[in-house]
Motif scaffolding. Sequence first.
Motif, short mmCIF file in Angstrom:
data_model
loop_
_atom_site.label_atom_id
_atom_site.label_comp_id
_atom_site.label_asym_id
_atom_site.label_seq_id
_atom_site.Cartn_x
_atom_site.Cartn_y
_atom_site.Cartn_z
N GLU A 70 0.67 -1.09 0.16
CA GLU A 70 0.06 0.14 0.03
C GLU A 70 0.84 1.20 -0.09
OE1 GLU A 70 -2.29 -0.25 3.66
OE2 GLU A 70 -3.35 -2.00 2.95
N HIS A 71 0.37 2.51 -0.20
CA HIS A 71 0.82 3.70 -0.27
C HIS A 71 2.27 3.75 -0.98
CE1 HIS A 71 -2.05 4.36 2.85
NE2 HIS A 71 -1.59 3.47 3.52
N ILE A 72 2.20 3.36 -2.33
CA ILE A 72 3.34 3.40 -3.07
C ILE A 72 3.88 4.86 -3.50
CG2 ILE A 72 4.38 2.39 -5.39
CD1 ILE A 72 2.13 0.04 -5.07
N THR A 73 5.00 5.13 -3.27
CA THR A 73 5.35 6.37 -3.73
C THR A 73 6.92 6.08 -4.69
OG1 THR A 73 4.62 7.29 -1.63
CG2 THR A 73 6.31 8.70 -2.89
N TRP A 74 6.71 6.95 -5.76
CA TRP A 74 8.06 6.91 -6.58
C TRP A 74 8.56 8.42 -6.63
CZ3 TRP A 74 9.91 2.86 -9.36
CH2 TRP A 74 9.04 1.71 -9.65
N GLN A 75 9.79 8.32 -6.42
CA GLN A 75 10.38 9.57 -6.87
C GLN A 75 11.70 9.33 -7.73
OE1 GLN A 75 12.79 11.31 -3.38
NE2 GLN A 75 13.47 13.06 -4.60
N THR A 76 11.89 9.97 -8.92
CA THR A 76 12.78 9.70 -9.89
C THR A 76 13.67 11.00 -10.02
OG1 THR A 76 11.29 10.76 -11.60
CG2 THR A 76 11.14 8.24 -11.27
N PHE A 77 15.07 10.30 -10.19
CA PHE A 77 16.00 11.56 -10.08
C PHE A 77 16.32 11.67 -11.72
CE2 PHE A 77 17.18 8.66 -6.58
CZ PHE A 77 16.62 9.36 -5.54
N ASN A 78 15.79 11.23 -12.73
CA ASN A 78 16.10 11.17 -14.13
C ASN A 78 14.93 10.77 -14.70
OD1 ASN A 78 19.05 11.88 -13.93
ND2 ASN A 78 19.42 9.81 -13.59
N THR A 79 14.60 10.89 -16.08
CA THR A 79 13.52 10.36 -16.71
C THR A 79 13.61 8.83 -16.46
OG1 THR A 79 13.70 12.03 -18.36
CG2 THR A 79 12.32 10.10 -18.91
N LEU A 80 12.50 8.55 -15.98
CA LEU A 80 12.36 7.13 -15.69
C LEU A 80 12.24 6.15 -16.81
CD1 LEU A 80 12.40 4.92 -13.23
CD2 LEU A 80 10.02 5.20 -13.07
N PRO A 81 13.11 5.30 -17.20
CA PRO A 81 12.81 4.37 -18.36
C PRO A 81 11.97 3.41 -18.21
CG PRO A 81 14.70 3.78 -17.06
CD PRO A 81 14.32 4.66 -16.36
N ASP A 82 11.58 2.55 -19.04
CA ASP A 82 10.72 1.42 -19.24
C ASP A 82 11.08 0.61 -17.84
OD1 ASP A 82 9.25 -0.82 -19.55
OD2 ASP A 82 10.19 -1.26 -21.66
N LEU A 83 10.04 0.36 -17.08
CA LEU A 83 10.29 -0.44 -15.81
C LEU A 83 10.52 -1.95 -16.08
CD1 LEU A 83 7.27 1.06 -13.74
CD2 LEU A 83 9.94 1.52 -13.34
N GLN A 84 10.49 -2.48 -17.26
CA GLN A 84 10.90 -3.88 -17.43
C GLN A 84 12.17 -3.71 -18.30
OE1 GLN A 84 9.09 -6.22 -16.32
NE2 GLN A 84 7.94 -4.61 -15.37
N GLN A 85 13.01 -2.60 -18.47
CA GLN A 85 14.14 -2.70 -19.07
C GLN A 85 15.26 -1.60 -18.34
OE1 GLN A 85 14.93 -3.94 -22.40
NE2 GLN A 85 13.12 -5.24 -22.06
N LEU A 86 15.33 -1.93 -17.10
CA LEU A 86 16.09 -0.98 -16.14
C LEU A 86 17.58 -1.59 -16.19
CD1 LEU A 86 13.65 -0.45 -13.19
CD2 LEU A 86 14.49 1.19 -14.86
N ASP A 87 18.34 -0.56 -15.63
CA ASP A 87 19.62 -0.80 -15.36
C ASP A 87 20.14 0.15 -14.47
OD1 ASP A 87 22.19 -2.06 -15.33
OD2 ASP A 87 23.01 -0.89 -16.95
N ALA A 88 19.35 0.09 -13.15
CA ALA A 88 19.62 1.10 -12.20
C ALA A 88 20.34 0.55 -10.90
CB ALA A 88 18.38 1.29 -11.77
N GLU A 89 21.30 0.89 -10.73
CA GLU A 89 22.42 0.41 -9.52
C GLU A 89 21.54 0.85 -8.21
OE1 GLU A 89 26.61 1.77 -7.23
OE2 GLU A 89 25.98 2.60 -9.41
N LEU A 90 21.82 -0.43 -7.51
CA LEU A 90 20.99 -0.43 -6.22
C LEU A 90 21.82 -0.08 -5.12
CD1 LEU A 90 18.53 -1.38 -4.56
CD2 LEU A 90 19.48 -3.60 -4.42
N ILE A 91 21.43 1.13 -4.72
CA ILE A 91 22.24 1.56 -3.50
C ILE A 91 21.78 1.13 -2.05
CG2 ILE A 91 22.83 4.26 -2.59
CD1 ILE A 91 22.24 5.15 -5.50
N GLY A 92 20.78 1.16 -2.17
CA GLY A 92 20.15 0.80 -0.46
C GLY A 92 18.88 0.07 -0.45
N VAL A 93 18.71 -0.50 0.58
CA VAL A 93 17.42 -1.10 0.55
C VAL A 93 17.26 -1.14 2.30
CG1 VAL A 93 16.02 -3.52 0.64
CG2 VAL A 93 17.70 -3.02 -1.26
N SER A 94 16.00 -0.44 2.67
CA SER A 94 15.58 -0.61 3.92
C SER A 94 14.01 -1.34 4.17
CB SER A 94 15.19 0.72 4.41
OG SER A 94 14.96 0.88 5.74
#
Length: 122
Positions: A50-74
């Motif tokens: 629930e309560h899903i929030t996105w914040q993008t730092f650049n233009t968000l590419p196709d969510l099924q074709q990402l190459d985003a470096e994972l910085i942190g998981v909490s």
Amino acid sequence: MDYQALGLGAAASVVTAVTVDKDKHTIMISCLYNPQDTQMPYTLCFTQCEHITWQTFNTLPDLQQLDAELIGVSLGPSGAQQLAMLTTDVFELSFVYGSFSLQTPTSASFFDVLPRASRVGC
């Protein structure tokens, strides 16, 4: 809980796809551990989201074709519902979830981060 607590090791990961199913209240985050060497795929599976929030730092590419470096998981403290925050170099995703599991190709089934009674299959 953070990235190291997932028990994958010290190498980096990249997020390769994000699937949000609002009808089923699930979020599946496909990742690639150690993308420069061994390249083990794994999936973070969250249910009762629930309560899903996105914040993008650049233009968000196709969510099924990402190459985003994972910085942190909490994953927040244990309880009925927890707040998860996933930070990459492209976006930050936060949401409240009820259960979480980690799936790897070497595991016969989901590795539970929460007790088995708390897990709902993905």
